[in-house]
Design an enzyme around this catalytic site. Structure first.
Site, PDB file in Angstrom:
ATOM      1  N   GLY A   1       0.820  -1.215   0.000  1.00 12.78           N
ATOM      2  CA  GLY A   1       0.000   0.000   0.000  1.00 12.78           C
ATOM      3  C   GLY A   1       0.842   1.247   0.000  1.00 12.78           C
ATOM      4  CG  ASN A   2      -0.451   4.611  -1.630  1.00 14.36           C
ATOM      5  OD1 ASN A   2      -1.142   5.494  -1.117  1.00 14.36           O
ATOM      6  ND2 ASN A   2      -0.902   3.844  -2.627  1.00 14.36           N
ATOM      7  NE  ARG A   3       5.091   6.699   4.686  1.00  5.67           N
ATOM      8  CZ  ARG A   3       5.130   6.212   5.923  1.00  5.67           C
ATOM      9  NH1 ARG A   3       4.139   6.440   6.765  1.00  5.67           N
ATOM     10  NH2 ARG A   3       6.181   5.521   6.316  1.00  5.67           N
ATOM     11  CB  SER A   4      -2.741   8.235  -0.592  1.00  2.00           C
ATOM     12  OG  SER A   4      -3.763   9.155  -0.881  1.00  2.00           O
TER      13      SER A   4
END
Ligand code: C5P
Length: 221
Positions: free
Chosen positions: A29-32
């Site tokens: 995943g990512n930090r958005s």
């Protein structure tokens, strides 16, 4: 109250960050956080638009008066955005879409085995939704907006990305450790395919969202 300059318009906004599962309990995943995309949806609704928000793993409350479609992966996001885009006047891709996903999904939880090195994770490319929509324009004359997070050579990289993707506007953020992701405020440059360059000073994500709509409205044909 906001000027209703989006009345009669349908806009599609993607927000959040995709998660690409490895097994039933793990993902890449990512930090958005989804905050910028939600701000775009709220401000568009306040300006009179019919808004479809495609939210990837955002945990924010559904904005009032906005149709929200919740998705998980890039492939699901693509399907939902393409479906909504066929009758949209503008598409704004604020979501952080994973460029790659694991090549295989393990139906059972991946286990560590005593004395064995871990298996490498093989990745495959995800579809580039922004490039696809900017290229195909599911509805003629629609305005397509992308986002880019860059750590260096922000303007040059942004200009190259705008051309590569074929979108009308590209919002370029400078990202770093504490910048942008999850923050309440943002600072950006909005590049136009016509060569325009709009600097948006550090401020609330709502202010950047309103600037994006200010730039979209005159581009409607
Ligand atoms: O190529 P990059 O990931 O930097 O581009 C960012 C922009 O492209 C964002 O607007 C994002 O929503 C969009 N994107 C996409 N599909 C992908 C990757 C990015 O639509 N697979």
């Amino acid at each position: 109250a906001a000027e209703p300059d989006l009345r009669g318009r349908h806009v599609v906004v993607s927000a959040g960050g995709t998660r690409e599962p490895l097994d039933p309990v793990r993902y890449l995943g990512n930090r958005s956080s989804g905050k910028q995309g939600y701000a775009l949806a709220r401000t568009a609704a306040a300006r009179g638009a019919r808004v479809t928000l495609i939210a990837a793993n955002a945990t924010l409350p559904d904005p009032a008066g906005v149709d929200v479609v919740h998705v998980g992966t890039a492939v699901q996001l693509r399907e939902a955005v393409l479906k909504a885009a066929s009758e949209a006047d503008a598409v704004v891709m604020a979501a952080a879409v994973a460029d790659f996903r694991p090549a295989t999904y393990a139906a059972g939880k991946i286990k560590k085995k005593d004395g064995q090195e871990p298996e490498p994770i093989t990745l495959v490319r995800n579809p580039d939704i922004l490039a696809e929509i900017a290229g195909d324009r599911p509805r003629p004359g629609q305005v397509v907006v992308g986002f880019a997070a860059e750590t260096d050579d922000v303007l040059a990289n942004g200009r190259a990305k705008l051309e590569r993707k074929g979108c009308d506007l590209l919002v370029v953020n400078e990202v770093g450790e504490a910048k942008t992701f999850g923050a309440e405020e943002n600072e950006a440059v909005v590049l136009g395919a016509d060569g325009s360059e709009t600097h948006v000073p550090h401020g609330p994500k709502e202010a950047l969202a309103d600037t994006v709509w200010d730039l979209v409205v005159p581009r409607f044909t």
